[in-house]
Design an enzyme around this catalytic site. Structure first.
Site, short mmCIF file in Angstrom:
data_model
loop_
_atom_site.label_atom_id
_atom_site.label_comp_id
_atom_site.label_asym_id
_atom_site.label_seq_id
_atom_site.Cartn_x
_atom_site.Cartn_y
_atom_site.Cartn_z
N ASP A 113 0.92 2.59 3.71
CA ASP A 113 0.09 3.69 3.20
C ASP A 113 0.93 4.96 3.03
O ASP A 113 0.51 6.07 3.39
CB ASP A 113 -1.12 3.96 4.11
CG ASP A 113 -2.19 4.80 3.39
OD1 ASP A 113 -2.01 5.10 2.20
OD2 ASP A 113 -3.19 5.15 4.04
N HIS A 152 -5.50 -0.80 5.90
CA HIS A 152 -5.34 0.02 7.11
C HIS A 152 -6.51 -0.04 8.09
O HIS A 152 -7.20 0.96 8.30
CB HIS A 152 -5.02 1.47 6.74
CG HIS A 152 -5.86 2.07 5.62
ND1 HIS A 152 -7.22 1.98 5.60
CD2 HIS A 152 -5.50 2.75 4.51
CE1 HIS A 152 -7.67 2.59 4.52
NE2 HIS A 152 -6.64 3.06 3.83
N HIS A 161 0.83 -1.22 0.00
CA HIS A 161 0.00 0.00 0.00
C HIS A 161 0.86 1.26 0.00
O HIS A 161 1.27 1.75 1.06
CB HIS A 161 -0.91 -0.02 1.22
CG HIS A 161 -1.99 1.02 1.19
ND1 HIS A 161 -3.12 0.94 1.97
CD2 HIS A 161 -2.12 2.16 0.47
CE1 HIS A 161 -3.89 1.98 1.74
NE2 HIS A 161 -3.30 2.74 0.84
N HIS A 208 -10.70 0.52 1.09
CA HIS A 208 -10.57 1.59 2.09
C HIS A 208 -11.97 1.77 2.66
O HIS A 208 -12.89 2.18 1.93
CB HIS A 208 -10.08 2.86 1.37
CG HIS A 208 -10.22 4.12 2.18
ND1 HIS A 208 -9.15 4.69 2.82
CD2 HIS A 208 -11.29 4.91 2.44
CE1 HIS A 208 -9.56 5.79 3.46
NE2 HIS A 208 -10.84 5.95 3.23
N ASP A 265 -8.83 2.92 -3.32
CA ASP A 265 -8.21 3.42 -2.09
C ASP A 265 -8.29 4.93 -1.92
O ASP A 265 -7.97 5.68 -2.84
CB ASP A 265 -6.74 3.02 -2.00
CG ASP A 265 -6.08 3.69 -0.80
OD1 ASP A 265 -6.62 3.54 0.30
OD2 ASP A 265 -5.07 4.38 -0.98
N ASN A 294 -4.95 6.30 -7.31
CA ASN A 294 -5.48 7.69 -7.30
C ASN A 294 -4.47 8.71 -7.83
O ASN A 294 -4.09 9.67 -7.16
CB ASN A 294 -5.98 8.08 -5.90
CG ASN A 294 -4.91 8.01 -4.84
OD1 ASN A 294 -3.85 7.42 -5.05
ND2 ASN A 294 -5.15 8.60 -3.68
N HIS A 303 1.61 5.18 -2.26
CA HIS A 303 1.18 6.14 -3.28
C HIS A 303 2.44 6.73 -3.88
O HIS A 303 3.20 7.39 -3.19
CB HIS A 303 0.32 7.24 -2.65
CG HIS A 303 -0.94 6.72 -2.06
ND1 HIS A 303 -2.13 6.68 -2.75
CD2 HIS A 303 -1.21 6.18 -0.84
CE1 HIS A 303 -3.07 6.15 -1.99
NE2 HIS A 303 -2.54 5.83 -0.81
N ARG A 333 2.33 8.67 -6.67
CA ARG A 333 1.89 9.99 -7.18
C ARG A 333 2.15 10.26 -8.65
O ARG A 333 1.86 11.35 -9.12
CB ARG A 333 2.52 11.12 -6.35
CG ARG A 333 2.29 11.06 -4.85
CD ARG A 333 0.84 11.05 -4.49
NE ARG A 333 0.62 11.28 -3.06
CZ ARG A 333 -0.49 10.95 -2.42
NH1 ARG A 333 -1.47 10.35 -3.06
NH2 ARG A 333 -0.62 11.19 -1.14
N ASN A 355 -5.93 9.24 7.00
CA ASN A 355 -7.25 8.69 6.76
C ASN A 355 -7.12 7.20 6.46
O ASN A 355 -6.48 6.84 5.48
CB ASN A 355 -7.90 9.41 5.57
CG ASN A 355 -9.37 9.08 5.45
OD1 ASN A 355 -9.97 8.56 6.40
ND2 ASN A 355 -9.96 9.36 4.30
#
Ligand SMILES: [Zn+2]
Length: 423
Positions: free
Chosen positions: A306, A233, A61, A180, A153, A95, A63, A65, A279
């Site tokens: 995360d 998470h 997990h 999520h 997510d 995302n 990111h 970007r 989050n």
């Protein structure tokens, strides 16, 4: 290329191995893990005296970007941060901008990851087009292009009907649906855990029930469709207990917890500390204790960071407006070793949760030092003093609540496919 790691304490939970062994690597794969003395002639030598040699860590997990938010992180900087943290395999979430909801974005990520070439990067495709929760993304095409799972997510799949369809499709492609969990109508406006501290700080909180109601729904849908849901998470005592009970009934669910939800609680938000805004939010001491218990009793299947980079401007605002998320990969090992040093989890169990645990969930051929498997390894000193310094991170971002923490444990070498990618 021949490489040998000598004098290390090899801990490989996949083979129930813990002892002083020599690890022989040839052509990128594990040739042998030997207890007896053997000739190392012709091998490049790494001396791991005083250190632990384990299968390479896996983070399911993160990111990265890219595409779209390269000012926070990109595939190259994220790769460097990952290997510095001891990771040899990571999953990146969908995302991005454009969203990874079709084969062309997946292919671009896979190509960039290969160009950087430091570690194994697997994309996780979106469940829904544009993460909008309305129409399913091109799941089959994304799987063909290299996605190993699907997840919206950061955005929950609020429609139960869409979630059911996602599970049915994912079942035909034999990949898990990764979720999520957050009921947006309950969580709306919340910028930390709802409880005593949020009241004291005068901030709107998000209740534990926002997460738990969705966990319960997806346990029921997993049972209905007969397919694998992986919970990201998990943060609450009640939520983790629901997963424990579901597993006892044989429902095909798995879950991860993050290092920060294990060692931090909502007290960290005091001083309106936006680096503690994540989050799902940091919960209470009682929740942390329940998660630690679940690490040990087998309810938790793996750890995942995360890793969520944000630029200074996106955090240097009020708690309400700040982006949620913190950096995870470069601090994961020393933060988690705090639990080992406090005798809350064994070193062997910790390594399990970073290696064979995640490999099993996603059926990866890594996370083990078995003969013939890819030579992905992490060599670390669990006792070396280490003060976390965000200025020294390889990540492009600096958002961490752990800056200045004095911890023990440091990655010394990361080896991926037989190649030293961090030292
Ligand atoms: Zn995330």
């Amino acid at each position: 290329m021949k490489l040998v790691i000598i004098n290390g304490r090899v801990i490989d939970p996949s083979q129930n191995l813990d002892g002083n062994c020599t690890v022989f690597v040839e052509n990128g794969v594990i040739r042998d893990v030997a207890k007896a003395k053997r000739s190392t002639n012709g091998y490049e030598i790494i001396d791991a005296k005083g250190a632990i040699v384990s299968p390479g860590f896996i983070d399911v997990h993160t990111h990265l970007r890219e595409p779209g938010f390269e000012y926070r992180e990109d595939i190259a900087s994220g790769s460097k941060a990952a290997v510095a943290g001891g990771f040899t395999t990571i999953f990146c979430m969908a995302n991005t901008n454009p969203v990874n909801d079709n084969a062309s974005v997946t292919q671009m990520i896979v190509k960039k990851a290969e160009e950087v070439g430091l570690l194994n990067i697997f994309p996780v495709g979106a469940v829904s087009k544009g993460l909008k929760g309305v129409e399913l993304a091109e799941i089959g095409e994304m799987v063909k292009s290299g996605c190993v799972a699907i997840s919206d997510d950061g955005k929950p799949v609020m429609s139960g009907r869409l979630m059911r369809h996602a599970l049915e499709y994912a079942k035909t492609f034999k990949i898990p649906v990764v979720v999520h969990e957050e009921d947006l109508s309950l969580a709306e406006g919340g910028c930390m855990n709802e409880g005593r501290i949020s009241t004291e700080l005068g901030l709107k909180g998000s209740p534990a029930a926002a997460e738990e109601t969705m966990i319960q729904r997806d346990i029921l849908l997993s049972k209905l469709v007969g397919h694998h849901v992986h919970f990201q998470h998990v943060t609450t005592a009640t939520g983790i207990d629901m997963i424990r009970q579901a597993k006892k009934q044989g429902i095909p669910v798995t879950c991860e917890v993050t290092p920060h939800h294990l060692v931090l609680n909502d007290e960290a938000c005091r001083g309106y500390n936006t680096n503690a805004k994540v989050n799902p939010p940091l919960r209470t001491t009682k929740d942390c204790q329940a998660l630690i218990k679940a690490l040990n009793d087998g309810t938790v299947d793996c750890l995942a960071t995360d890793h969520a980079p944000h630029a200074h401007d996106e955090k240097n605002v009020g708690m309400d407006e700040a982006n949620a998320g913190l950096l995870g990969m470069e601090t994961a090992l020393p933060v988690l070793l705090k639990l080992v040093h406090n005798k809350q989890v064994s070193l062997k169990r910790l390594i399990y949760l970073l290696t064979v645990g995640p490999a099993k969930i996603f059926k990866l051929k890594t996370g083990s030092l078995k003969k013939g498997w890819p030579a992905d390894m992490t060599i670390f000193d669990p006792n070396l003093s280490n003060t976390i310094d965000a200025e020294k991170f390889y990540s492009k971002s600096r958002n961490t609540p752990f800056h200045g923490w004095k911890l023990k444990g440091k990655v010394l070498h990361t080896i991926c496919g037989g190649k030293v990618v961090y030292a």
